[in-house]
Design an enzyme around this catalytic site. Structure first.
Site, mmCIF file in Angstrom:
data_model
loop_
_atom_site.group_PDB
_atom_site.id
_atom_site.type_symbol
_atom_site.label_atom_id
_atom_site.label_comp_id
_atom_site.label_asym_id
_atom_site.label_seq_id
_atom_site.Cartn_x
_atom_site.Cartn_y
_atom_site.Cartn_z
ATOM 1 N N HIS A 23 -3.108 -2.698 -21.259
ATOM 2 C CA HIS A 23 -3.562 -3.335 -20.016
ATOM 3 C C HIS A 23 -4.227 -4.664 -20.317
ATOM 4 C CE1 HIS A 23 -8.008 -2.510 -19.844
ATOM 5 N NE2 HIS A 23 -7.718 -1.398 -20.502
ATOM 6 N N ASP A 70 -11.844 -4.147 -24.685
ATOM 7 C CA ASP A 70 -11.226 -3.396 -23.595
ATOM 8 C C ASP A 70 -10.696 -4.353 -22.524
ATOM 9 O OD1 ASP A 70 -10.422 -1.423 -21.855
ATOM 10 O OD2 ASP A 70 -12.450 -0.887 -21.211
ATOM 11 N N GLU A 112 -5.417 -1.942 -14.451
ATOM 12 C CA GLU A 112 -5.726 -0.657 -15.076
ATOM 13 C C GLU A 112 -7.146 -0.235 -14.760
ATOM 14 O OE1 GLU A 112 -7.196 1.978 -18.421
ATOM 15 O OE2 GLU A 112 -7.941 0.087 -17.642
ATOM 16 N N GLU A 113 -8.062 -1.190 -14.810
ATOM 17 C CA GLU A 113 -9.472 -0.863 -14.587
ATOM 18 C C GLU A 113 -9.752 -0.458 -13.138
ATOM 19 O OE1 GLU A 113 -11.459 -0.375 -16.856
ATOM 20 O OE2 GLU A 113 -11.022 -1.642 -18.576
ATOM 21 N N ASP A 170 -4.893 0.879 -26.130
ATOM 22 C CA ASP A 170 -6.052 0.653 -25.264
ATOM 23 C C ASP A 170 -7.319 0.776 -26.103
ATOM 24 O OD1 ASP A 170 -7.769 0.322 -23.167
ATOM 25 O OD2 ASP A 170 -6.974 1.943 -21.949
ATOM 26 N N HIS A 173 -17.527 -1.916 -21.295
ATOM 27 C CA HIS A 173 -17.670 -2.285 -19.890
ATOM 28 C C HIS A 173 -18.963 -3.062 -19.625
ATOM 29 C CE1 HIS A 173 -14.598 0.634 -17.836
ATOM 30 N NE2 HIS A 173 -14.055 -0.116 -18.774
#
Length: 527
Positions: A279, A291, A324-325, A355, A455
């Site tokens: 992603h 990420d 994706e998120e 990922d 994140h």
């Protein structure tokens, strides 16, 4: 990575092509997996890529150049590369330009979805403190301006039953309860039945709580998740001074469109496609370099180097997934689109997912499709264990320790396996705590997460481990070349085929994404 992902697969490695003519049979895996050698790709027929040499061509330096550009893109675009932002658009343009220079024809694969726009997400006390909260999935909106009422705390802090509220004045209050023991839905139902006009569930570990009630209509009052420290502070205010609270949680839904970037090799039989994906979007909170800039950059460098191979047995298709998120939206829309076109999914021999492959406190994780360590909570398609074996076989042959991670379906391979496509993938860890056993295998620090900046604004270039990239990139390259040579261990297909390019490359239609377009959607828990 939208959620905690741990995945793995295993089986027997059909063959590892090392050198121009020799086949290396890997030793049994460290997990005690036996099994003799399979049959290697047919060297006398087809176009065999030297997989070991190709693995050396995909270097950390090459991957790092892509990561540096993704960092520059984030810096120029409000610090992030999230879906529906200029940062995502710029990231896609970079991938497209790089692929086109390498000789690929790129395609934007569009999809539409319903996106939740958060209008309010706060809990305020009459003492002037304001805390961020997250509206639970399926909870109704508060009125504009929020619900204002005295706070209440159950005798049993988890508030799971009517007995928890015995002797407590609950009617007309906002109930504040701790996570634990029962589901969020049970907490909300118990508090509302006792007369609460709003419910806040605070976490029992660090971090804000992203939760779900599981279904529509469970509660008719606003319900939100809160951070552990914030929840404890609010409880203290209620107990010490009878604080009045305002809970304001509102969102609206709007239709949005995003896209995946797709490219495939010109060479190779089109009725047997090897597919890899990562992603491209990150979260709004930061640059998203681990990420999932890490997976995207490795995938891009593999594609660039593979373009130099003029002859392949099998077509290799690459995908950089969008949104994706927000809930695996791009990959899900893509697979659903293929499922609606006769024979399209049957053309995909297997799918590899990348990922988070550069975590600073990394593990070397492989999706556990054979369930040798973790029972899979999903159905594992046949061929997945054999796909994993290509990755684990490489690690074993090169003396690299690895561990299983749960084959959970909680990344972009989910839609593939739900539709029966074999899959595997690599993962270096997110918010799980690193163990002493993992430190013994991989180094790093026990007692902290694999990615302490998961994140967050700290997920920048300095958050990516060169060492992890240096391990994962050659593994992906080797697996790509090996599968481009031969997928017979997975689906019985070997060699270039008699008909050649009989189908032609896949062309996109108009996909429709499903699920909430909400940044925390895949982190939701029910209890």
């Amino acid at each position: 990575m939208a959620a905690r992902r741990t995945t793995a697969l295993a089986g027997t490695l059909a063959a590892l092509v090392l050198g121009t003519s020799a086949l290396l049979v890997p030793p049994a895996a460290a997990h005690g997996r036996g099994g003799g050698p399979g049959h290697g790709p047919g060297h006398g027929s087809g176009h065999v890529v030297d997989a070991e040499r190709f693995a050396r061509q995909v270097t950390t330096r090459g991957v790092w150049r892509h990561l540096e550009e993704l960092q520059r893109i984030a810096d120029r675009n409000d610090g992030n590369r999230a879906a529906l932002t200029s940062g995502y658009e710029a990231s896609a343009r970079y991938v497209e330009r790089t692929l086109q220079r390498a000789g690929y024809t790129t395609t934007r694969d569009p999809f539409t979805f319903e996106f939740e726009v958060v209008d309010a997400a706060t809990l305020t006390t009459d003492g002037g403190a304001t805390y961020d909260v997250d509206q639970m999935q399926y909870a109704p909106n508060s009125p504009e301006g929020g619900v204002t009422a005295p706070g209440s705390v159950p005798a049993d802090v988890t508030g799971c039953t009517a007995d928890s509220w015995a002797g407590v004045e609950v009617t007309g209050t906002i109930a504040v309860v701790s996570r634990g023991v029962c589901s969020f839905a049970e907490k909300a139902v118990a508090a509302e039945a006792a007369g609460a006009v709003g419910v806040v569930v605070y976490n029992n570990v660090e971090g804000i709580l992203f939760g779900t009630l599981g279904a529509e209509g469970v509660a008719t009052v606003p319900v939100a998740g809160a951070d552990l420290a914030d929840g404890q502070a609010v409880v203290a205010d209620i107990v010490d001074g009878g604080a009045t609270l305002t809970l304001d949680t509102r969102f609206h839904v709007q239709q949005e469109e995003s896209f995946n970037v797709i490219a495939e090799t010109r060479a190779g039989r089109d009725d047997n496609v090897v597919m890899l994906g990562a992603h491209l979007d990150g979260v709004e909170e930061g640059p998203g370099l681990n990420d999932n800039g890490s997976g995207s950059a490795v995938l891009l460098e593999v594609a660039v180097q593979l373009a130099k191979q003029k002859k392949l047995n099998n077509t290799v298709r690459f995908a950089w997934w969008g949104a994706e998120e927000l809930g695996l939206l791009g990959s899900t829309a893509y697979v659903e689109e293929l499922a609606g076109q006769e024979g399209e999914l049957d053309r995909i021999a297997t799918y590899l997912n990348l990922d988070m492959v550069g975590s600073p406190n990394y593990i070397i994780g492989v999706y556990d499709a054979d369930e040798s360590t973790y029972p899979a909570p999903v159905t594992v398609p046949p061929g997945s264990a054999e796909t994993e074996a290509v990755l684990t076989g490489w690690f074993d042959a090169t003396g690299q320790p690895w561990v299983d991670t749960e084959f959970s379906g909680r990344s972009d391979y989910q839609a593939f396996i739900e539709n029966g496509v074999p899959a595997s993938g690599l993962f270096t860890g997110a918010d799980d705590i690193k163990t002493a056993e993992e430190v013994a295998l991989f180094g790093g620090t026990a007692g902290i997460t694999h990615d302490p900046n998961y994140h967050s604004p700290g997920d920048d270039l300095s958050n990516v481990s060169r060492e992890a990239i240096g391990i994962m990139a050659p593994a992906v390259a080797f697996a790509t070349a090996s599968l481009a040579n031969d997928t017979s261990a997975i689906n019985g297909v070997s060699g270039p085929g008699d008909q050649g390019h009989q189908h032609g490359p896949w062309k996109p239609g108009k996909g429709k994404g499903h699920g909430r377009g909400h940044a925390g959607a895949m982190d939701l828990r029910t209890s």
